[in-house]
Design a protein around this motif. Sequence first.
Motif, mmCIF file in Angstrom:
data_model
loop_
_atom_site.group_PDB
_atom_site.id
_atom_site.type_symbol
_atom_site.label_atom_id
_atom_site.label_comp_id
_atom_site.label_asym_id
_atom_site.label_seq_id
_atom_site.Cartn_x
_atom_site.Cartn_y
_atom_site.Cartn_z
ATOM 1 N N LEU A 55 0.630 -1.118 0.094
ATOM 2 C CA LEU A 55 0.007 -0.026 -0.090
ATOM 3 C C LEU A 55 1.036 1.360 -0.096
ATOM 4 C CD1 LEU A 55 -2.736 -1.125 2.585
ATOM 5 C CD2 LEU A 55 -3.137 -0.807 0.015
ATOM 6 N N TRP A 56 1.862 1.343 0.850
ATOM 7 C CA TRP A 56 2.963 2.390 0.690
ATOM 8 C C TRP A 56 3.657 2.686 -0.767
ATOM 9 C CZ3 TRP A 56 8.303 1.918 -0.165
ATOM 10 C CH2 TRP A 56 8.995 3.267 0.075
ATOM 11 N N ALA A 59 0.795 4.129 -3.036
ATOM 12 C CA ALA A 59 0.575 5.673 -2.754
ATOM 13 C C ALA A 59 1.893 6.413 -2.873
ATOM 14 C CB ALA A 59 0.076 5.691 -1.157
#
Length: 320
Positions: A55-56, A59
């Motif tokens: 997810l990092w 993003a």
Amino acid sequence: MSHGGGARVVGYLCAVGAGATWGTTGPLSTGLYDLMPATSIGFWRILIGTVALGLWGLAFHRDLFRVDRRGWLLIGVGGGLLVALFEVAYQFAIAGVGVAGAAALLYTAPVLVAVLGRLILGESLTPLRFALAVVVMIGVALTVHGGSNAGAEAARLGLAVGIVGGLLSAVSYAFTTLLARFAVPQYGLAKVLFLELVGGVVALAIFLPLWGHAPSKPPSAAAWRGLLGLAAGSVLGANFLFFSAVKRIEAAPTAVAATVEPVVGSLLALALFGQRLTGLGWVGLLMVVAGVAAGYLREAAPAPDQNANSTPNRSSRGGP
């Protein structure tokens, strides 16, 4: 102090920080043993870490997912299998010889790293470096054997299974250190960690059910909180520090510095659970502190004939 010496000190401190963070794993895991199987704990903590890192990347760093085929094969498949082997082997070591015995067997790894770093990566194997690895290994053994196992899993699988599991976890740890030492300068620490975690999750998802240990779902909010803590500390935080270390210093001193892990675990067990160290345990603790401190002074010294940030010579590893 030279710029190179400063970088080596930062690397050594990162390795100590990684070991200290890993040292919280035992106390955090103790409460989870009553809630779910140990192999399930290993699976879920790296799965949560993988999802968080992914997810990092989505993003902030889309290049996390851009990897060449060699990277997927070497790090994703090879590193993933090492991660899976460690997770399974170490849990069987705990079940067979207890937490203290498993930690003592695991931390034969610095000697393996010192020797294999010479054979595979062509890193220097000085008498001092080898001696520090041996001193720290002996100190760790005395520390963990000089403490109680209150709150840990009881040995139930037999001594032979525990010893084999402990030695396999040490081999996995040693080769993971060498792989990181080679791969991090080329691919970056976040990408190496992500590929290893993805490979480890896939391998565990395949092999654990085949061995009759299919991962069970965390049964409660308390279990989820414990797993989130493990993922944040021992999977993400500790590995980022560890890979930052191997980017700056060689594999052998990194492995030596990271052996503060069981010492931190012993001190936390003393503070949180009232576990005590015997006289030999305190001697072992002092040996570890002395070995790590001596390694720190060694890495802080100027080393004009070494380039800590260079990629190891390809001819020394025999790879493609």
